[in-house]
Design a protein around this motif. Structure first.
Motif, short mmCIF file in Angstrom:
data_model
loop_
_atom_site.label_atom_id
_atom_site.label_comp_id
_atom_site.label_asym_id
_atom_site.label_seq_id
_atom_site.Cartn_x
_atom_site.Cartn_y
_atom_site.Cartn_z
N VAL A 47 19.17 27.22 2.41
CA VAL A 47 19.97 26.04 2.10
C VAL A 47 20.79 26.32 0.85
O VAL A 47 20.26 26.81 -0.15
N LYS A 48 22.08 26.01 0.89
CA LYS A 48 22.97 26.29 -0.23
C LYS A 48 24.11 25.29 -0.25
O LYS A 48 24.38 24.61 0.73
N GLU A 49 24.77 25.19 -1.41
CA GLU A 49 26.02 24.46 -1.47
C GLU A 49 27.08 25.23 -0.69
O GLU A 49 27.16 26.45 -0.77
N ALA A 50 27.89 24.51 0.05
CA ALA A 50 28.97 25.15 0.80
C ALA A 50 30.02 25.70 -0.16
O ALA A 50 30.28 25.11 -1.21
N GLU A 51 30.62 26.82 0.21
CA GLU A 51 31.71 27.42 -0.54
C GLU A 51 32.95 27.48 0.34
O GLU A 51 32.85 27.76 1.55
N HIS A 52 34.09 27.24 -0.25
CA HIS A 52 35.33 27.20 0.53
C HIS A 52 35.61 28.55 1.19
O HIS A 52 35.58 29.60 0.55
N GLY A 53 35.85 28.50 2.51
CA GLY A 53 36.24 29.70 3.25
C GLY A 53 35.09 30.57 3.73
O GLY A 53 35.32 31.55 4.43
N GLU A 54 33.85 30.25 3.36
CA GLU A 54 32.75 31.12 3.76
C GLU A 54 32.43 30.94 5.24
O GLU A 54 32.60 29.88 5.82
N ARG A 55 31.96 32.03 5.84
CA ARG A 55 31.56 31.99 7.24
C ARG A 55 30.28 31.17 7.39
O ARG A 55 29.35 31.28 6.57
N VAL A 56 30.23 30.36 8.42
CA VAL A 56 29.06 29.52 8.71
C VAL A 56 28.13 30.31 9.62
O VAL A 56 28.49 30.66 10.75
N GLY A 90 31.77 15.49 -4.84
CA GLY A 90 33.18 15.43 -5.22
C GLY A 90 34.11 16.19 -4.29
O GLY A 90 35.32 16.19 -4.51
N PHE A 91 33.58 16.85 -3.25
CA PHE A 91 34.39 17.61 -2.30
C PHE A 91 34.11 17.15 -0.88
O PHE A 91 32.95 16.93 -0.51
N HIS A 92 35.16 17.05 -0.07
CA HIS A 92 34.98 16.89 1.36
C HIS A 92 34.61 18.25 1.94
O HIS A 92 35.18 19.28 1.57
N LEU A 93 33.66 18.25 2.86
CA LEU A 93 33.30 19.45 3.62
C LEU A 93 33.75 19.24 5.06
O LEU A 93 33.45 18.20 5.67
N SER A 94 34.47 20.21 5.60
CA SER A 94 34.85 20.15 7.01
C SER A 94 34.65 21.52 7.65
O SER A 94 34.54 22.54 6.96
N LEU A 95 34.58 21.51 8.96
CA LEU A 95 34.39 22.72 9.75
C LEU A 95 35.75 23.26 10.16
O LEU A 95 36.66 22.50 10.50
N GLY A 96 35.89 24.57 10.13
CA GLY A 96 37.11 25.20 10.60
C GLY A 96 36.78 26.42 11.44
O GLY A 96 35.61 26.77 11.65
N ARG A 97 37.82 27.08 11.93
CA ARG A 97 37.67 28.30 12.71
C ARG A 97 38.51 29.41 12.10
O ARG A 97 39.63 29.17 11.63
N SER A 98 37.97 30.61 12.12
CA SER A 98 38.73 31.80 11.77
C SER A 98 38.41 32.83 12.85
O SER A 98 37.36 33.46 12.82
N GLY A 99 39.30 32.93 13.81
CA GLY A 99 39.02 33.78 14.97
C GLY A 99 37.84 33.22 15.75
O GLY A 99 37.83 32.05 16.13
N ALA A 100 36.83 34.06 15.93
CA ALA A 100 35.65 33.62 16.68
C ALA A 100 34.60 32.97 15.79
O ALA A 100 33.58 32.49 16.29
N TYR A 137 33.03 30.27 12.86
CA TYR A 137 33.12 29.00 12.16
C TYR A 137 33.20 29.29 10.66
O TYR A 137 32.55 30.21 10.15
N VAL A 138 33.99 28.49 9.94
CA VAL A 138 34.07 28.63 8.49
C VAL A 138 33.99 27.24 7.86
O VAL A 138 34.30 26.22 8.49
N ALA A 139 33.57 27.22 6.61
CA ALA A 139 33.50 25.96 5.84
C ALA A 139 34.80 25.76 5.07
O ALA A 139 35.36 26.71 4.52
N HIS A 140 35.25 24.54 5.04
CA HIS A 140 36.46 24.20 4.29
C HIS A 140 36.12 23.09 3.30
O HIS A 140 35.50 22.09 3.66
N LEU A 141 36.50 23.28 2.04
CA LEU A 141 36.30 22.27 1.00
C LEU A 141 37.65 21.81 0.48
O LEU A 141 38.58 22.61 0.33
N ASP A 142 37.78 20.53 0.21
CA ASP A 142 39.00 20.03 -0.42
C ASP A 142 38.67 18.78 -1.22
O ASP A 142 37.59 18.20 -1.10
N GLN A 143 39.62 18.37 -2.05
CA GLN A 143 39.47 17.17 -2.86
C GLN A 143 40.56 16.15 -2.51
O GLN A 143 41.12 15.50 -3.38
N GLU A 144 40.80 16.03 -1.21
CA GLU A 144 41.68 14.97 -0.73
C GLU A 144 41.06 13.61 -1.09
O GLU A 144 39.88 13.52 -1.43
N PRO A 145 41.84 12.52 -1.03
CA PRO A 145 41.32 11.21 -1.44
C PRO A 145 40.04 10.83 -0.68
O PRO A 145 39.82 11.29 0.44
#
Length: 359
Positions: free
Chosen positions: A219-228, A239-249, A251-259
């Motif tokens: 178990v860890k804090e998610a880091e932006h762009g890391e492979r899931v 303080g960060f939104h976490l969302s799922l993304g894809r990089s090729g085949a 899954y990757v984690a995406h973090l942002d500070q959108e509203p």
């Protein structure tokens, strides 16, 4: 004057904090401070006299440690408690231990001398006190050893199950212990887990470290762009939104500070919506205890995208708000008590794996 106000007892060794808390609470039309105490021994006597609905409790105090007092209180006279913690590494660890012992929630201490910021603290503290007043007091469940009451054989007989399936979890008030109870039984080869827990910055790192010490998965804090990766759980940093993304085949984690979404960052809806988009039927969505409606619409979108979805039942929730909203709009395939949530997920995964192996 209303006789139905929430009665609050404030316990803190700082006279200035007691004054600020009294000002914040008494400014609200639906709550009132019935007493203040500089230490737990004074608080113990005041509880017998004032019969408060909610206790706010400092974590580090003279004469008796706040955690020791909380443990005694929850054993002898269980009541809603909101911890007031300093934003330090030690403070965050103590706050998490307090939640484990049965506290409903915690807030960081207002920055003294910055009176312009008082309004923001007023809204935050008053909201947590209201939530605590309506919360269900659930007996503290001590973490068990890493070996859990589930079969110990490998879960994943198909590589597809480990790399494609994802478990997506959202939680708020009461969620730290609920998440632990879900994660602890997961086997080391579990699909990856992504988690959005409403928690301020500065606390999620300690939360992840604590879970990592108790679980068989990492178990860890998610880091932006890391492979899931399978066998890992990723927690949205405060303080960060976490969302799922894809990089090729992958899954990757995406973090942002959108509203904030639904007044939260991280928002559960943000995470659930990304899972609906990028994982679809390969996701399992789980909405746990919490106030409000964050995650309800997102869970519905996950279900419509083919995901299997679960909501925690009312009896096992500290606060039933978010699961109630999800159930009301038809977002949940299953409604289950907290103690059954992990088993239901494992059953679903094993069924999926058996079908895959037969193909």
């Amino acid at each position: 004057m209303s006789t139905n106000k929430i009665k609050v007892l404030c316990v803190d060794d700082s006279a200035l904090i007691r004054s600020v808390m009294t000002e914040i609470i008494n400014s609200q039309p639906d709550m009132t401070v019935v007493g203040t105490a500089a230490d737990p021994l004074v608080a113990r006597d005041l509880i017998k006299v004032t019969h408060p609905d909610v206790l706010t409790l400092d974590v580090e105090m003279p004469r008796m440690d706040g955690l020791e007092f909380l443990e005694k209180l929850m054993r002898l006279r269980p009541m809603p408690v909101v911890m007031v913690s300093s934003l330090t590494e030690r403070g965050s660890e103590i706050a998490l231990r307090a939640l484990e012992l049965g506290a409903i929630d915690f807030v960081t201490k207002p920055r003294l001398g910055v009176r312009d910021g008082l309004l923001n603290y007023t809204e935050l503290i008053a909201g947590k006190i209201r939530t605590a007043a309506s919360a269900r007091i659930i007996a503290a469940r001590q973490p068990s050893a890493k070996a859990a009451d589930v079969p110990q054989e490998s879960l994943l007989r198909s590589p597809l199950l480990s790399t494609e399936k994802l478990i997506i979890i959202g939680a708020s008030t009461g969620g730290t212990e609920a998440i632990r109870e879900v994660l602890q039984p997961l086997p080391p080869d579990s699909p990856a887990v992504l988690i959005a827990q409403h928690m301020p910055g500065g606390f999620t790192k300690s939360f992840a470290q604590r879970l990592d010490s108790l679980c068989r998965i990492h178990v860890k804090e998610a880091e932006h762009g890391e492979r899931v990766l399978p066998g890992y759980a990723y927690i949205a940093p405060g303080g960060f939104h976490l969302s799922l993304g894809r990089s090729g085949a992958n899954y990757v984690a995406h973090l942002d500070q959108e509203p904030p979404v639904n007044r939260h960052r991280p928002s559960i809806d943000v995470l659930f919506d990304s899972a609906a988009k990028y994982a679809g039927k390969n996701a399992i969505g789980m909405l746990l205890t919490g106030m409000g409606k964050d995650g309800a619409e997102g869970l519905l979108r996950m279900r419509k995208a083919g995901a299997h979805t679960l909501a925690q039942d009312e009896a096992s929730c500290v606060v039933f708000g978010m699961p109630r909203e999800a159930i009301a709009i038809g977002a949940a395939d299953e409604v289950a008590p907290l103690g059954e949530m992990c088993r239901r997920v494992l059953t679903h995964l094993r069924t999926f794996g058996e079908r895959t192996n037969r193909v």
